[in-house]
Design a protein around this motif. Structure first.
Motif: not given
Length: 668
Positions: A75-83
């Motif tokens: 979740i951290f990785v996917v959301a961070g890449l989206a940001f």
């Protein structure tokens, strides 16, 4: 038609299942029956996912924690890449996220702190932050809950005593019984000079119960760590849990099912140590047949202790002479003087008589041959050979030093020839399996015509069960009575007794009730036989709980035997030095050497002499002298220095080790 339908079957059509009645009738024709497989449906992806999730949960919290941690990280990785990819503003509108690492950090902040997204101004950022925070609440929250639960389970496991023991060189006690407190107390004394000693107790009881019981009974353990674990002594996995192979010694208790549990524990030890070449193993076995079998099957590497035999022997010897029970207790505990083995090359080629006077601060009692045989009080002319060891009573191994053979002048005795007055009338109040053993041991040194009166309470013991076979010198008479004060007073008023023994009804009542009966019986006997009076009679009592010793002493007993304590002392002593087993066997064997008190004037006159002269006088009579007893006080002095000047009066006696023939009066 209805009847025809019930007995007729239709032929199976292609694609149709055979009817139930046809399948049931098929075995009668002998033809094999082929059952059609049940139709199965293909599981959906959701079912497969749930199945894998259930299996993961069944494997323990550690697996679930790992998967949830990976999911949270995802979740951290996917959301961070989206940001970062969509150029969304960071926390509190600080501008677009500059790189993926910062985006992952921003996502983590929203999961850890749910209020972080309150400062977001754009709707895309708000929606994505809301999804990330909501996922964090459910997933990260579950992760934290599982971690907390795993910690609680670990604490609960530690409380239950199921964690591995990392001690080495420790003593393992297998099985839980009331005697463990005395064993641990003795091991604490034995380990007083060691900095990192440990005693590990493995029993089926709850760990906290064992710890609380031992803490209350033992108190300060000094330098010894006390570790308790819950488990079965008969399970190999539980023995591995307490690091049995890394232990110095193992004590197997006869607990629960008695000898059966002890034997199972020994066999479990054999699974880990097939040749018993690892830790020393001492087992409490009551049945002599089982004890002999264990000794034979393990080539003597497992030392067995028959508690009833030891208690019976000490009780019988205490009846013969006052003070012997005190001496025997001193020899089998770790307080005061103990028995030691050591080689002394300077004595090789000399005689045993010379060895008796070659130790100023140690009292020699025998030899250990190079072939492993034990000689307690051998003939004075026995020559010490290469590899032989001297067995002696010493305060410590550091004081067991050879000072050289010395010639002491043998004093002129005041009584060159006399006889020891053995009891001819014995009263036993109370009965148990121990009673028959006591009478048999007493019969070994009784004079012909000795009478033993046994008083038993018929409500607790069937008088018909008091049968003792094979007696040579003793006649046993049974008196069924409740043994109240009036009944005992009437019995002892009409008979003149030399000795009295009070035994506990150990199989019929609890330990506390047994000791209570013993105390009341002692008061009744002392009322009939006042101490110091014309009808004074020596009384020996069996005590089940050592906390009652002071009460028994106040009741006027002359000697007492604490049943559980005697066994515990021997088990603890042998766990430290198994070579003592043969010495104890010799001392407690009816046909072996024995401790005895002889009148002091048999060895010396009325003048003060060095104690070494008393030792020389004993050697001239073929006896090993260990100490003396003061008649006025009853105090026993064990292992005095050879140079110490003693003045022994007519009422005093000398403690010696003598052979069976000497004990019978053949070498007076």
């Amino acid at each position: 038609m209805g009847e025809i339908r019930t007995t007729t079957t239709r032929a199976a059509r292609p694609g149709k299942a055979v009817s139930r009645r046809t399948r049931m009738a098929a075995p009668a024709t002998g033809a094999p029956v082929h059952r059609a497989p049940r139709p199965t449906s293909t599981p959906t992806p959701g079912q497969r996912l749930r199945y894998r999730f259930d299996n993961a949960l069944a494997r323990g919290a550690g697996v679930v924690i790992g998967w949830l941690a990976l999911l949270t990280l995802a979740i951290f990785v996917v959301a961070g890449l989206a940001f970062w990819a969509f150029g969304l503003d960071g926390v509190n509108g600080e501008g677009p996220v500059p790189n993926p690492a910062e985006g992952i950090w921003q996502a983590m902040l929203r999961v850890v702190d749910a209020g972080t997204f309150a400062g977001d101004s754009s709707w895309p950022m708000r929606l994505l932050s809301f999804v990330v925070t909501l996922a964090g609440i459910f997933i990260a929250g579950s992760l934290i809950g599982l971690i907390a639960n795993a910690v609680d389970q670990r604490i609960e496991g530690l409380r239950k005593g199921r964690s591995d023991v990392l001690e080495s060189g420790h003593t393992v006690v297998l099985g839980w019984s009331p005697r463990i407190a005395a064993i641990v107390s003795e091991l604490v004394v034995a380990n007083a000079s060691e900095k990192h000693a440990a005693v590990v107790v493995l029993g089926v009881e709850d760990k906290t119960v064992m710890e609380d019981t031992l803490s209350a009974a033992v108190g300060d353990t000094g330098t010894t760590r006390l570790v308790c674990r819950s488990g079965s002594p008969a399970k190999v996995a539980d023995l591995e849990m307490v690091n049995l192979l890394g232990a110095r010694s193992v004590i197997v208790m006869s607990a629960g099912n008695g000898d059966a549990d002890a034997i199972r524990a020994v066999l479990a030890i054999k699974t880990l140590d097939p040749d018993f070449t690892g830790p020393r193993v001492v087992a409490e076995i009551s049945d002599p047949t089982y004890a002999d079998s264990l000794a034979a099957l393990t080539d003597g590497r497992v030392v067995t202790v028959n508690s009833d035999h030891v208690i019976a022997e000490i009780t019988a010897q205490s009846c013969r002479q006052s003070g012997l029970s005190q001496v025997l207790r001193d020899l089998i505990d770790f307080d005061g003087d103990e028995i030691y083995f050591a080689p002394f090359d300077e004595l090789t080629g000399g005689t045993y008589a010379e060895a008796l006077t070659a130790f100023d601060t140690s009292a020699v009692l025998g030899l250990a041959r190079a072939d492993g045989s034990i000689l307690v009080n051998p003939p004075a002319t026995t020559v010490l050979e290469d590899g032989d060891q001297v067995i002696a009573v010493a305060e410590d191994d550091s004081t067991f030093r050879c000072t050289g053979a010395r010639s002491w002048p043998v004093p002129v005795p005041a009584l060159p020839q006399d006889e020891v007055q053995l009891p001819k009338r014995l009263l036993i109040v109370g009965w148990s399996l121990l009673g028959a053993k006591v009478v048999r041991e007493f019969d070994q040194f009784a004079v012909p015509g000795t009478v033993v009166d046994v008083v038993v309470d018929p409500s607790l013991v069937d008088p018909g069960d008091v049968r003792i076979e094979g007696l040579q010198h003793t006649d046993v008479r049974v008196h069924p009575t409740s043994a109240g004060p009036e009944e005992l007073a009437a019995l002892v008023r009409d008979e003149a007794y030399d000795q009295g023994i009070v035994l506990s009804y150990r199989e019929a009542v609890e330990a506390a009730d047994g000791d209570a009966r013993t105390l009341l019986t002692l008061l009744a006997l002392r009322r009939a036989w006042p101490a110091g009076g014309e009808r004074a009679v020596r009384i020996v009592a069996e005590v089940l709980e050592r906390d009652d010793v002071e009460l028994v002493r106040a009741g006027g007993v002359d000697d007492w035997i604490v049943s559980d304590e005697v066994t515990s002392l021997m088990l603890a002593q042998l766990s430290e030095r198994t070579e003592l087993a043969q010495v104890f066997v010799e001392l407690f064997d009816p046909e072996g050497a024995r401790l005895s008190f002889g009148p002091a004037q048999r060895y010396v006159g009325s003048d003060p002499v060095p104690f070494g002269a008393v030792v020389a006088a004993g050697a001239a009579r073929g006896q090993s002298v260990l100490g003396y007893r003061v008649g006025a006080t009853g105090a026993v002095r064990l292992n005095p220095g050879k140079s110490e000047v003693v003045s022994l009066a007519a009422a005093d006696s000398v403690l010696v080790v003598e052979s069976r023939a000497q004990l019978a009066g053949g070498a007076r």
